[in-house]
Write a protein that holds these residues in place. Sequence first.
Motif, PDB file in Angstrom:
ATOM      1  N   CYS A  31       0.832  -1.200   0.000  1.00  0.00           N
ATOM      2  CA  CYS A  31       0.000   0.000   0.000  1.00  0.00           C
ATOM      3  C   CYS A  31       0.870   1.255   0.000  1.00  0.00           C
ATOM      4  O   CYS A  31       0.658   2.175  -0.789  1.00  0.00           O
ATOM      5  CB  CYS A  31      -0.918  -0.005   1.218  1.00  0.00           C
ATOM      6  SG  CYS A  31      -1.981   1.457   1.317  1.00  0.00           S
ATOM      7  N   CYS A  58      -3.169   4.286   3.873  1.00  0.00           N
ATOM      8  CA  CYS A  58      -2.858   2.916   4.294  1.00  0.00           C
ATOM      9  C   CYS A  58      -3.175   2.697   5.768  1.00  0.00           C
ATOM     10  O   CYS A  58      -2.634   1.789   6.396  1.00  0.00           O
ATOM     11  CB  CYS A  58      -1.390   2.620   4.020  1.00  0.00           C
ATOM     12  SG  CYS A  58      -0.939   2.856   2.292  1.00  0.00           S
ATOM     13  N   GLN A  61      -4.315  -0.872   6.737  1.00  0.00           N
ATOM     14  CA  GLN A  61      -3.220  -1.847   6.707  1.00  0.00           C
ATOM     15  C   GLN A  61      -2.261  -1.618   7.871  1.00  0.00           C
ATOM     16  O   GLN A  61      -1.777  -2.564   8.479  1.00  0.00           O
ATOM     17  CB  GLN A  61      -2.442  -1.744   5.380  1.00  0.00           C
ATOM     18  CG  GLN A  61      -3.206  -2.260   4.190  1.00  0.00           C
ATOM     19  CD  GLN A  61      -4.048  -1.181   3.520  1.00  0.00           C
ATOM     20  OE1 GLN A  61      -4.438  -0.205   4.141  1.00  0.00           O
ATOM     21  NE2 GLN A  61      -4.343  -1.366   2.252  1.00  0.00           N
TER      22      GLN A  61
END
Length: 85
Positions: A31, A58, A61
Amino acid sequence: SSQHHQSSHNIIITSHQPAACSEAALSLLTCMEQTECVKKDKKGIIECMKDPVESDDCRAQRNAYYTCKHSQLNMRTRIRGVRVH
């Protein structure tokens, strides 16, 4: 190009990395590689991750990765027991 791609992943995924979190780390890195910070500004992934604005894309994540690492640490503490100094 694939060799460069591989080397950037080794920044976070090191030998002491819990195997359970390597997948989360990989998706975070993948990402981050797509962010403007890395692609346009040519900054390092770690440097861009420290910037809350740049790493905002991101966030999911990153949270998954940190949650995973934190749960691994908690598991270790439970197994060993908390040491009282």
